[in-house]
Design an enzyme around this catalytic site. Structure first.
Site, PDB file in Angstrom:
ATOM      1  NE  ARG A   6     -28.670  31.738 -30.950  1.00 42.83           N
ATOM      2  CZ  ARG A   6     -28.716  30.858 -30.602  1.00 42.83           C
ATOM      3  NH1 ARG A   6     -28.289  29.750 -31.446  1.00 42.83           N
ATOM      4  NH2 ARG A   6     -29.602  30.559 -29.660  1.00 42.83           N
ATOM      5  CG  HIS A  61     -27.901  28.907 -25.330  1.00 42.94           C
ATOM      6  ND1 HIS A  61     -27.753  29.296 -26.548  1.00 42.94           N
ATOM      7  CD2 HIS A  61     -27.492  27.824 -25.148  1.00 42.94           C
ATOM      8  CE1 HIS A  61     -27.347  28.092 -27.201  1.00 42.94           C
ATOM      9  NE2 HIS A  61     -27.261  27.180 -26.361  1.00 42.94           N
ATOM     10  CD  GLU A  80     -31.514  23.724 -29.586  1.00 39.36           C
ATOM     11  OE1 GLU A  80     -30.955  23.120 -28.522  1.00 39.36           O
ATOM     12  OE2 GLU A  80     -30.816  23.728 -30.462  1.00 39.36           O
ATOM     13  CG  ASN A  94     -30.896  26.392 -33.043  1.00 38.04           C
ATOM     14  OD1 ASN A  94     -30.766  27.315 -33.769  1.00 38.04           O
ATOM     15  ND2 ASN A  94     -30.898  26.381 -31.388  1.00 38.04           N
ATOM     16  CE1 TYR A 120     -25.934  21.158 -34.305  1.00 37.88           C
ATOM     17  CE2 TYR A 120     -27.806  21.927 -33.198  1.00 37.88           C
ATOM     18  CZ  TYR A 120     -26.633  22.306 -33.473  1.00 37.88           C
ATOM     19  OH  TYR A 120     -25.941  23.371 -32.976  1.00 37.88           O
ATOM     20  CD  GLU A 156     -27.483  26.073 -31.622  1.00 37.42           C
ATOM     21  OE1 GLU A 156     -27.490  24.868 -31.283  1.00 37.42           O
ATOM     22  OE2 GLU A 156     -27.679  26.809 -30.395  1.00 37.42           O
TER      23      GLU A 156
HETATM   24  C1  FCB Z   1     -27.696  22.707 -29.459  1.00 33.16           C
HETATM   25  C2  FCB Z   1     -27.636  23.875 -28.318  1.00 33.16           C
HETATM   26  C3  FCB Z   1     -26.119  24.261 -28.533  1.00 33.16           C
HETATM   27  C4  FCB Z   1     -25.121  23.147 -28.926  1.00 33.16           C
HETATM   28  C5  FCB Z   1     -25.718  22.261 -29.976  1.00 33.16           C
HETATM   29  C6  FCB Z   1     -24.722  21.245 -30.369  1.00 33.16           C
HETATM   30  O1  FCB Z   1     -28.964  21.961 -28.909  1.00 33.16           O
HETATM   31  O2  FCB Z   1     -28.291  24.801 -28.449  1.00 33.16           O
HETATM   32  O3  FCB Z   1     -25.803  24.788 -27.253  1.00 33.16           O
HETATM   33  O4  FCB Z   1     -24.862  22.543 -27.631  1.00 33.16           O
HETATM   34  O5  FCB Z   1     -26.806  21.635 -29.652  1.00 33.16           O
END
Ligand code: FCB
Length: 447
Positions: free
Chosen positions: A78, A122, A167, A293, A295, A355
């Site tokens: 990607r 992006h 995002e 994505n 985290y 992500e």
């Molecule tokens: C996300 C972004 C990516 C990167 C990660 C850590 O929010 O999409 O570009 O910065 O965080």
């Protein structure tokens, strides 16, 4: 208990990057300026004044980076296409050198047996479009559709699936509401028309891509939201935050309507931005996949600041925090996917994790936190798969240490360490770990 080796057969393994974070070469071969070039030049905007002017110099070193991808054995890569390389002013004239760069990249990926998965946007909007209002201006959605047409016509013969946007939540909130990212606007809730126009851009581009027989995904930053306590005040605040972070970007795509935003003081038509027919357009092209994505989860308490209907809280009992200070909660990924099924049922498309990863600050740090992060999140993903969620693939963030937006080069997310003084790439222990996992999963070797 299912674990990462139990992920379904045919599961696609990958890594993710983004143009402004790795390419550098911002003034080369006719690339126009983007909002990130402008924003990084603003004193104090980025930690230590870092910029993406050189980044990982991927624009010149891409053959070496493709060799790293090949060494990992990934199925897919990607990356994002820099709109200002294709249309330097975001409209009209197409820059042949920009197209040629991505042409070469795609061909080399295919030669290496890797499926390209491009993201069209992006966050690096051509500055000329920002000068006309950027995503606050409805016309930007139409410009995006033109750009998507150019790219689909050029690469659609070799690239089967496309991600429209990365995002839109983070771009809207960090870029237009809080001013932490480019373009650095501080409009608070008045920023939300930028969200609608991005979703409209997605809808317009999705139908163009589908008409050409191409698969369409969008990558959303999603987070399971929990109240700090069961009190009505905390619960109401968590609901308001969930509407802003998650539902604002999934309800229109999957249900064809916006969530109730009244707790945020935002009217149904998002300050006049929503016009008749827009929601039909946004939801009109069914997604072939939802890019997630993930985290960390988010804990929310009742408001403490008069400008906000919620308070963001830490999760201090999380077993670890990344260098960014983000709580590490792998179970949050499983929870998020189960919540999506609960909310959207049969309207939920197959999921691809586009992500997931973790930063370390110091290049000397051992890589065990990253390996643990990846292993535990993949285990959580396998558990969600065993509970019936249709999960097609996982792209870890990121192949290389890179320009981490407002944090400059301080957060290192790479499976591969980059020495930014010499551009030397050195695979970390997590690179070997991920390579071995992919190989083991593919050969169905178990535990
Ligand atoms: C996300 C972004 C990516 C990167 C990660 C850590 O929010 O999409 O570009 O910065 O965080």
């Amino acid at each position: 208990m299912p674990d990462r080796y139990d992920l379904p057969p045919g599961f696609r393994w990958g890594v993710a990057t983004a143009a402004y974070q790795i390419e550098g070469a911002v003034g080369e071969d006719g690339r126009g300026p983007s909002v990130w070039d402008t924003f990084t030049a603003r004193p104090g905007a980025i930690r230590d004044g870092h910029t993406g002017a050189v980044a990982c110099d991927h624009y010149h070193r891409w053959p070496e980076d493709i060799a790293l991808l090949q060494g990992l054995g990934v199925d897919g890569y990607r990356f994002s296409i820099a709109w200002p390389r294709i249309q330097p002013t975001g409209a009209g004239t197409v820059n042949p050198a920009g197209l040629a760069f991505y042409d070469r990249l795609v061909d080399a990926l295919l030669d290496a047996g890797i499926t390209p998965l491009p993201t069209l946007f992006h966050w690096d909007l051509p500055q000329a479009l920002e000068d006309n209002g950027g995503w606050l201006d409805r016309d930007t959605a139409h410009r995006f559709a033109d750009y998507a047409t150019v790219m689909a016509d050029r690469l659609g013969d070799r690239v089967p699936a496309w991600i429209t946007l990365n995002e839109p939540f983070v771009h809207t909130v960090f870029g237009y509401a809080l001013g932490i990212h480019a373009p650095g606007r501080t409009l608070m809730f008045d920023a939300l028309p930028a969200a609608h126009h991005q979703l409209l851009a997605h809808g317009l581009a999705a139908s163009i891509l589908h008409d050409r027989g191409l698969d369409v995904l969008i990558s959303n930053n999603l987070t399971p939201v929990g109240p700090a306590s069961p009190s009505p005040a905390d619960t109401a605040a968590a609901k308001a935050y969930d509407a802003l972070h998650n539902r604002l970007f999934t309800d229109p795509l999957l249900l064809g309507r916006y969530p109730d935003l009244t707790a945020l003081g935002v009217p149904d038509d998002i300050f006049g931005a929503v016009r008749p027919g827009d929601l039909d357009l946004i939801a009109g092209t069914p997604l072939d996949g939802l890019g997630v994505n993930y985290y960390n989860p988010t804990r929310i308490g009742a408001p403490t600041d008069p400008a906000l209907p919620f308070t963001l809280l830490d999760i201090p009992e999380a077993p670890a925090h990344t260098a960014f200070g983000w709580p590490v909660v792998p179970e949050g990924l499983r929870q998020l996917l189960l919540d999506l099924r609960q909310s959207y049922g049969s309207s939920l498309p197959p999921i691809t994790i586009t992500e997931n990863g973790c930063s370390v600050t110091e290049e000397t740090a051992p890589d065990h936190p990253r390996i643990t992060f990846l292993a535990t999140h993949l285990d959580a993903l396998a558990q969600a798969a065993a509970e019936g969620i249709d999960i097609r693939g996982y792209y870890t963030w990121s192949l290389l240490d890179n320009f981490e937006w407002a944090e400059g080069y301080h957060q290192r997310f790479g499976l591969v360490h980059v020495d930014f003084a010499t551009q030397q790439r050195t695979p970390r222990a997590s690179y070997a770990w991920y390579r071995d996992l992919i190989a083991a999963h593919r050969s169905c070797r178990v535990k």
